[in-house]
Design a protein around this motif. Structure first.
Motif, PDB file in Angstrom:
ATOM      1  N   VAL A   1       0.861  -1.167   0.000  1.00  0.00           N
ATOM      2  CA  VAL A   1       0.000   0.000   0.000  1.00  0.00           C
ATOM      3  C   VAL A   1       0.905   1.226   0.000  1.00  0.00           C
ATOM      4  O   VAL A   1       1.705   1.416   0.913  1.00  0.00           O
ATOM      5  CB  VAL A   1      -0.917   0.014   1.243  1.00  0.00           C
ATOM      6  N   ALA A   2       0.808   2.026  -1.060  1.00  0.00           N
ATOM      7  CA  ALA A   2       1.631   3.234  -1.142  1.00  0.00           C
ATOM      8  C   ALA A   2       1.072   4.282  -0.195  1.00  0.00           C
ATOM      9  O   ALA A   2      -0.134   4.487  -0.116  1.00  0.00           O
ATOM     10  CB  ALA A   2       1.660   3.768  -2.567  1.00  0.00           C
ATOM     11  N   ARG A   3       1.968   4.900   0.530  1.00  0.00           N
ATOM     12  CA  ARG A   3       1.559   5.963   1.450  1.00  0.00           C
ATOM     13  C   ARG A   3       2.608   7.059   1.388  1.00  0.00           C
ATOM     14  O   ARG A   3       3.695   6.859   0.877  1.00  0.00           O
ATOM     15  CB  ARG A   3       1.421   5.441   2.866  1.00  0.00           C
ATOM     16  N   LYS A   4       2.266   8.175   1.917  1.00  0.00           N
ATOM     17  CA  LYS A   4       3.192   9.300   1.941  1.00  0.00           C
ATOM     18  C   LYS A   4       4.216   9.056   3.047  1.00  0.00           C
ATOM     19  O   LYS A   4       3.868   9.030   4.223  1.00  0.00           O
ATOM     20  CB  LYS A   4       2.416  10.597   2.195  1.00  0.00           C
ATOM     21  N   CYS A   5       5.449   8.787   2.673  1.00  0.00           N
ATOM     22  CA  CYS A   5       6.488   8.578   3.670  1.00  0.00           C
ATOM     23  C   CYS A   5       7.303   9.870   3.802  1.00  0.00           C
ATOM     24  O   CYS A   5       7.302  10.702   2.916  1.00  0.00           O
ATOM     25  CB  CYS A   5       7.385   7.409   3.302  1.00  0.00           C
ATOM     26  N   SER A   6       7.984   9.994   4.915  1.00  0.00           N
ATOM     27  CA  SER A   6       8.735  11.220   5.154  1.00  0.00           C
ATOM     28  C   SER A   6      10.206  11.018   4.787  1.00  0.00           C
ATOM     29  O   SER A   6      10.726   9.903   4.803  1.00  0.00           O
ATOM     30  CB  SER A   6       8.627  11.626   6.623  1.00  0.00           C
ATOM     31  N   TYR A   7      10.854  12.127   4.476  1.00  0.00           N
ATOM     32  CA  TYR A   7      12.283  12.080   4.160  1.00  0.00           C
ATOM     33  C   TYR A   7      13.073  11.613   5.378  1.00  0.00           C
ATOM     34  O   TYR A   7      14.025  10.853   5.255  1.00  0.00           O
ATOM     35  CB  TYR A   7      12.768  13.455   3.691  1.00  0.00           C
ATOM     36  N   LYS A   8      12.645  12.023   6.563  1.00  0.00           N
ATOM     37  CA  LYS A   8      13.317  11.613   7.802  1.00  0.00           C
ATOM     38  C   LYS A   8      13.259  10.092   7.954  1.00  0.00           C
ATOM     39  O   LYS A   8      14.252   9.449   8.307  1.00  0.00           O
ATOM     40  CB  LYS A   8      12.661  12.294   9.004  1.00  0.00           C
ATOM     41  N   GLU A   9      12.102   9.526   7.679  1.00  0.00           N
ATOM     42  CA  GLU A   9      11.943   8.074   7.760  1.00  0.00           C
ATOM     43  C   GLU A   9      12.811   7.379   6.705  1.00  0.00           C
ATOM     44  O   GLU A   9      13.479   6.379   6.990  1.00  0.00           O
ATOM     45  CB  GLU A   9      10.469   7.713   7.562  1.00  0.00           C
ATOM     46  N   PHE A  10      12.808   7.917   5.493  1.00  0.00           N
ATOM     47  CA  PHE A  10      13.641   7.374   4.415  1.00  0.00           C
ATOM     48  C   PHE A  10      15.112   7.362   4.827  1.00  0.00           C
ATOM     49  O   PHE A  10      15.802   6.355   4.689  1.00  0.00           O
ATOM     50  CB  PHE A  10      13.439   8.211   3.142  1.00  0.00           C
ATOM     51  N   MET A  11      15.590   8.469   5.364  1.00  0.00           N
ATOM     52  CA  MET A  11      17.001   8.578   5.755  1.00  0.00           C
ATOM     53  C   MET A  11      17.334   7.693   6.958  1.00  0.00           C
ATOM     54  O   MET A  11      18.480   7.289   7.127  1.00  0.00           O
ATOM     55  CB  MET A  11      17.358  10.035   6.049  1.00  0.00           C
ATOM     56  N   SER A  12      16.349   7.371   7.785  1.00  0.00           N
ATOM     57  CA  SER A  12      16.614   6.518   8.950  1.00  0.00           C
ATOM     58  C   SER A  12      17.034   5.111   8.532  1.00  0.00           C
ATOM     59  O   SER A  12      17.656   4.401   9.313  1.00  0.00           O
ATOM     60  CB  SER A  12      15.390   6.467   9.866  1.00  0.00           C
ATOM     61  N   TYR A  13      16.713   4.705   7.296  1.00  0.00           N
ATOM     62  CA  TYR A  13      17.125   3.400   6.786  1.00  0.00           C
ATOM     63  C   TYR A  13      18.517   3.443   6.142  1.00  0.00           C
ATOM     64  O   TYR A  13      18.966   2.464   5.563  1.00  0.00           O
ATOM     65  CB  TYR A  13      16.103   2.866   5.782  1.00  0.00           C
TER      66      TYR A  13
END
Length: 122
Positions: free
Chosen positions: A55-67
């Motif tokens: 399910v596509a959802r709006k993810c945050s840049y902060k969350e993206f960078m945490s990976y």
């Protein structure tokens, strides 16, 4: 009398345009290889009936960078580019990012020559 050097095997100096073409050609080859790999994986999933749906959802840049996605300079060659693709796709998969976020976030990992190329492209 000193001898003159008569070697004709000297390599010509690489120009910026030749380097850019070499990088662009490497990127094209890597993209085609990645697309073929993804197509093969997609066909395998279709054949086994085990296709994942996220399910596509709006993810945050902060969350993206945490990976901890890896940065791409543009000088790593085709293997480095494929590793960057794989790592970035892995992060997208874990975050279930929407397509518009994928482009913004992935270009945020470009640095040095790759960033210059993207800025001239975009």
């Amino acid at each position: 009398m000193p001898l003159k050097r008569t070697s004709t095997s000297e390599a010509p100096a690489m120009t910026q345009s030749a380097i850019r073409k070499l990088v662009a050609d490497s990127v094209t080859v890597a993209l085609e290889a990645q697309a073929a790999t993804m197509e093969n994986a997609d066909n395998t999933n279709r054949n086994t009936g085990e296709r994942e749906t996220h399910v596509a959802r709006k993810c945050s840049y902060k969350e993206f960078m945490s990976y901890q996605p890896i940065n791409f300079k543009g000088t790593e060659g085709a293997v480095g580019l494929i590793r960057w693709f794989e790592r970035t796709e892995s992060v997208f998969s874990r975050n279930n990012c929407t397509e518009d976020c994928k482009v913004k976030f992935a270009t945020g990992t470009l640095i040095e020559e790759a960033l210059s190329w993207w800025n001239s492209f975009a």
